[in-house]
Enzyme design. Sequence first.
Site, PDB file in Angstrom:
ATOM      1  N   CYS A  34      96.967 -34.364  78.695  1.00  0.00           N
ATOM      2  CA  CYS A  34      96.500 -32.967  79.490  1.00  0.00           C
ATOM      3  C   CYS A  34      96.442 -31.852  78.229  1.00  0.00           C
ATOM      4  O   CYS A  34      95.667 -31.903  77.543  1.00  0.00           O
ATOM      5  CB  CYS A  34      97.089 -32.727  80.547  1.00  0.00           C
ATOM      6  SG  CYS A  34      96.546 -31.507  81.651  1.00  0.00           S
ATOM      7  N   HIS A  73      96.869 -37.730  83.656  1.00  0.00           N
ATOM      8  CA  HIS A  73      98.227 -37.887  83.415  1.00  0.00           C
ATOM      9  C   HIS A  73      98.526 -39.360  83.560  1.00  0.00           C
ATOM     10  O   HIS A  73      98.919 -39.958  84.904  1.00  0.00           O
ATOM     11  CB  HIS A  73      98.966 -36.795  84.546  1.00  0.00           C
ATOM     12  CG  HIS A  73      98.961 -35.475  84.054  1.00  0.00           C
ATOM     13  ND1 HIS A  73     100.061 -34.890  83.281  1.00  0.00           N
ATOM     14  CD2 HIS A  73      98.141 -34.395  84.646  1.00  0.00           C
ATOM     15  CE1 HIS A  73      99.629 -33.656  83.280  1.00  0.00           C
ATOM     16  NE2 HIS A  73      98.424 -33.270  83.994  1.00  0.00           N
ATOM     17  N   GLU A  90     101.523 -40.704  83.094  1.00  0.00           N
ATOM     18  CA  GLU A  90     102.774 -40.656  83.245  1.00  0.00           C
ATOM     19  C   GLU A  90     103.083 -40.672  84.815  1.00  0.00           C
ATOM     20  O   GLU A  90     104.017 -41.052  85.269  1.00  0.00           O
ATOM     21  CB  GLU A  90     103.553 -39.745  82.581  1.00  0.00           C
ATOM     22  CG  GLU A  90     103.484 -38.273  83.192  1.00  0.00           C
ATOM     23  CD  GLU A  90     102.391 -37.597  82.678  1.00  0.00           C
ATOM     24  OE1 GLU A  90     101.187 -38.101  82.352  1.00  0.00           O
ATOM     25  OE2 GLU A  90     102.409 -36.487  82.819  1.00  0.00           O
TER      26      GLU A  90
END
Length: 505
Positions: free
Chosen positions: A50, A145, A147
């Site tokens: 990001c 993202h 994660e």
Amino acid sequence: MLPCTQKMKDLKWKPKGIILSGSPYSVYDEDAPRVDPDVFNYGVPVLGICYGLQEIATTFGGKVEEHTHREYGPAKIQVKKTGNALADRLFEGIETGPEGMQVWMSHGDQLTICPPGFITVADTATSPYTAIAHESRPIFGVQFHPEVSHSIGGKEVIRTFVTEVCGIKGGWSMESFIPREIARIREICGEKGQVIGAVSGGVDSTVAAKIMHEAIGDRFHAIMVDNGVLRMDEAKQVHKMLVEDLGVNLTVVDASDLFLNRLKGVMDPERKRKIIGNTFIEVFEEEAAKLEKQAEDELAQKGGEAKGKIEWLLQGTLYPDVIESISFKGPSATIKTHHNVGGLLENMKLKLIEPLRELFKDEVRALGRLLDIPAHLVGRHPFPGPGLAIRILGEVTREQVKILQHADKIYIEEIRAAGLYDKISQAFVALLPIQAVGVQGDKRTYDQVVALRAVQTEDFMTADWFVYPPEVLRRISSRITNEVKGVNRVVYDVTSKPPGTCDHP
Ligand code: XMP
């Protein structure tokens, strides 16, 4: 985890790869955080996520702009085969499906000009540079993202970067954590010197106490302060668990009179918290001084064979606390200490030992299970340091504590019996400072009202109330009004957080 102000030349260890995280800033903000440019000359692979991608793009001469089409939430990305073996590595072997890969986005800015030397490896209908890679160096950036759990295959992207690109072996497991941590504790504590730590009966302090015990045996001494506002028989149960089941050295200090005296006439929950926190420190320090004196006497008598002076304080800090304490604006602004033991260190001159500081809550629970701590303890709901004092609205007296302890015991028993305890993140009863008219045994009563609360949450920052089957609520209500003297009415709290809180209404 390091702040972006870290200079690569000052690093005391050599990383095998670098991940640049997201940020709420825009790279073109005047005070935008920037990384040391040496990150890109350090000779190890870099993955920007990001804001991290935007930082890479800005550094290498691309352009980032505020975009009219912001992307928040789910998105489908199309992964391209570029024919460049290095660039294609990040998504290699990841199943994306014909419609693309489902990921989670959260950005208002986006890359509008790809930096020279980089190629696009994934895009979406509205953003042409969702993932980019350098043509000849292992530098990657992704706008989404990977994660978060909503990015399907995101973990795979991170795994590929770490293992395939950086060449790191994924050998970490909870099983391997235990001997490594025990060795680390032994190395820190050496042959002598004692460690003390406060235990509450909660998951973190119990697991931390158990691993200390495994590492240094009875050179670890746990202290439990009974503040008079614990759950029913809690001090007894913690004693049984720690001493009999887990073999840990424990002193339980009954300071309930002192706490309840100081709470007399106090209505404001914040004042209750302060009184309990400060009294806790006082009692804990007194007890530590007694142990210290014992240690000195023992040293004088037995000399070298004694366990030694108290040198360390055990704290159950978890990784989220560590993350919160890392800020590019300086660490001291955000350091979070345990609600109860914060403030102890300054006066006590003890060194801090934190065996759980690399773990998240679910990992602490897994560690607890591996350390043979019974499942019902490992899965316990959180319980606040100020305990029942903040769940008694109004003045805290022994009588009020007794009523609440009894109602709470019935409530927890019933939700366990209904098989719902593990589905709920936190459940408890609150005692309201009002009385209601009722009728019991053909007599009019004027008794107290209790409120049941049960919430589901991932992180306790936001939460929703739990939807019970009606028959469970009926049974709980009937048992409480029948068995708890002084209560004639039970209500259920149906407020989410926000605007409510998880605890204390
Ligand atoms: P709230 O009520 O703020 O609570 O939604 C979030 C979580 O924190 C716990 N909590 C506390 N824990 N001391 C503690 O040790 C406190 O003063 C305290 N206040 C809230 C609460 O039980 C919930 O799990």
